[in-house]
Write an enzyme that holds these catalytic residues in place. Structure first.
Site, PDB file in Angstrom:
ATOM      1  CG  ASP A  76      13.416  25.011   4.692  1.00 60.10           C
ATOM      2  OD1 ASP A  76      13.026  25.957   4.094  1.00 60.10           O
ATOM      3  OD2 ASP A  76      12.791  24.654   5.727  1.00 60.10           O
ATOM      4  CD  GLU A 143       8.403  28.301   5.859  1.00 60.78           C
ATOM      5  OE1 GLU A 143       7.325  28.990   5.945  1.00 60.78           O
ATOM      6  OE2 GLU A 143       8.683  27.198   5.695  1.00 60.78           O
TER       7      GLU A 143
END
Length: 482
Positions: A76, A143
């Site tokens: 991400d 994350e």
């Protein structure tokens, strides 16, 4: 660029994943892409409910007895853009623009954090000529918004003796420890009332032009927090003139220092010019205060429609008081590691829904006691002001394992390969290693990566020669680990 030879495939994969939206919480399409990448190469692959992907590749000939190595990164990215950009992160590809030795996007974050690390792992898997032990590539999700992917990893999904986290942003730097953190959510009841007679002019006050940045890696720069600056401005304004507040918003991400905040007020017409003059005075005052770290800070005042409904006085007072009184920035520095921020706070996001104004506070510390202390202060301040607050589940610090075999081998090899002496640091930011230790208690871990500047901002850039250097080193390290 011509200097990129061995890492050419890394940059090609990075271009490919830049075509796929991967905002935190919306990584499924990229996760599926990586699964298909593995299947196309006949590699063992699994995908869990959090969209984490694990790819396993057998050892090359002669390396069967070496310990298994995990290559790990998150897929991400933080999605930030300039105020002028109309980029839609849910569907538009991220531009890859080469400018000399640097790669950047077009008015948006680039996503080299941590896409470049993931693409290095993909390039390793794609190359059957390399010598390496058994590999497990772990691609995690979300994350940037709480490490939800790493939190979902269960014992047995990966089993390697060594883990190389490819999420560090300074070439020549090896990270061996990181801060833990948590969030405090402050909820202020959103009480509204009709605008009082006599408050017949509307004004919008905007604090902008701040550099913002990563609330862990760049908190030491003591940059201005637009939410707190705007609260200070409104507190000063309220000492001289009557106003009612109808809106206050600022910040977008828990891990980004807010660089723009906006408030809408109802004021008396006869006070408008005086209020504008006062704000101009305070703009000059704040510009002087933040001249070194935020030279482009601006506070603007614009006329707007008179709001029909405004916050009740209790709501306004609680909001301004909390933002004014709460600590922001560096709280304490390490007494044992030079230049390391130990504990910090970020008044990250202020937003409203139909029932409450919420303030998202991000607390970090490499000390459990420090984290507990500052978190309790944030909760106690809310209680003192008569509003509710709660702590969300946090993530643990990654404690330093001095003298590990992985660290010794990694540094010895780097000194042989590079003319630049490596540094070994702890970082005041969350790395997934702390959480992954829960599923991998006996796995030795280290973090490194290419140089990335401006992470979590539209100014994010990746240094291409460092991509080449780190990739060459990574391939050699896989040959040497034992």
């Amino acid at each position: 660029m011509n200097a990129i030879v061995q890492a050419e495939k890394v940059l090609q994969f990075f271009h490919d994943i830049s075509q796929i939206p991967r905002e935190s919480g919306h990584e499924k399409e990229l996760s599926d892409y990586i699964v298909q990448f593995a299947k196309d190469r006949n590699l063992e692959v699994s995908q869990d409910e959090a969209w984490n992907v694990v790819i396993k590749k057998p050892a090359s000939a002669g390396y069967e007895d070496r310990p298994t190595v995990i290559l790990q990164g998150h897929i991400d990215m933080v999605c930030e853009k300039t105020h002028e950009s109309n980029h839609d992160f849910r569907k538009d590809p991220i531009a890859n623009i080469i400018d000399g030795e640097w790669l950047h996007a077009d008015g948006t974050t680039l996503g080299a954090d941590n896409g470049m690390g993931v693409c290095m792992a993909m390039a390793i898997l794609d190359d059957d000529t390399l010598a390496h032990p058994a590999l497990e590539v772990l691609c995690t999700t979300s994350e940037e918004t709480g490490m939800n992917g790493a939190s979902a990893i269960k014992p047995g999904q990966v089993t390697g003796k060594y883990l190389l986290n490819l999420d560090t942003e300074v070439e020549h730097e090896f990270i061996v420890s990181c801060a833990g953190g948590c969030h405090v959510i402050v909820n202020i009841p959103l009480l509204r009332e009709n605008t009082l007679p006599g408050f017949n002019a509307g004004l919008t006050i905007t604090v902008s032009g701040l550099l913002g940045g990563h609330s862990g890696l760049e908190i030491n720069k003591q940059r201005g927090n637009s939410n707190q600056i705007l609260a200070r401005m409104l507190y000063a304004l309220g000492k001289q003139y009557s106003f009612t507040l109808s809106n206050f918003t600022g910040g977008t991400k828990h891990n980004a220092i807010p660089n723009k905040s906006v408030a809408t007020l109802a004021v008396r017409t006869e006070d408008v010019e005086a209020i504008k003059n006062l704000i101009a005075h305070y703009e000059s005052t704040f510009q002087h205060e933040f001249a070194a770290q935020d030279p482009c800070l601006t506070i603007t005042v614009d006329g707007t429609d008179v709001p029909d409904v405004v916050y009740a006085d209790d709501t306004t007072e609680a909001l301004i008081s909390y933002l004014y009184l709460a600590e922001d920035g560096v709280h304490s520095v390490s007494k044992s590691i030079e230049n390391l921020v130990e504990t910090s706070n970020n008044l990250a996001v202020v937003k409203e829904d139909s029932h409450a104004l919420s303030i998202l506070v991000s607390v970090r510390s490499s000390s459990k006691n420090g984290l507990d202390y500052l978190t309790t202060k944030m909760l106690l301040l809310a209680d003192t002001l008569g509003v509710s607050a709660r702590k969300t589940d946090g993530y643990p610090a990654w404690e330093y394992e001095q003298g590990s075999a992985l660290e010794e081998q990694a540094l010895t090899l780097y000194k042989k390969m590079s003319p630049v002496e490596p540094t070994v640091n702890a970082v005041h930011a969350g790395l997934e290693c702390g959480l992954l230790k829960g599923a991998l208690p006996d796995t030795q871990m280290i973090s490194f990566g290419p140089t990335i500047t401006g992470a979590h901002t539209p100014q994010e850039k990746c240094h291409l020669p460092s991509v080449e250097n780190v990739y060459i080193y990574l391939k050699e390290l896989l040959k040497e680990l034992h």
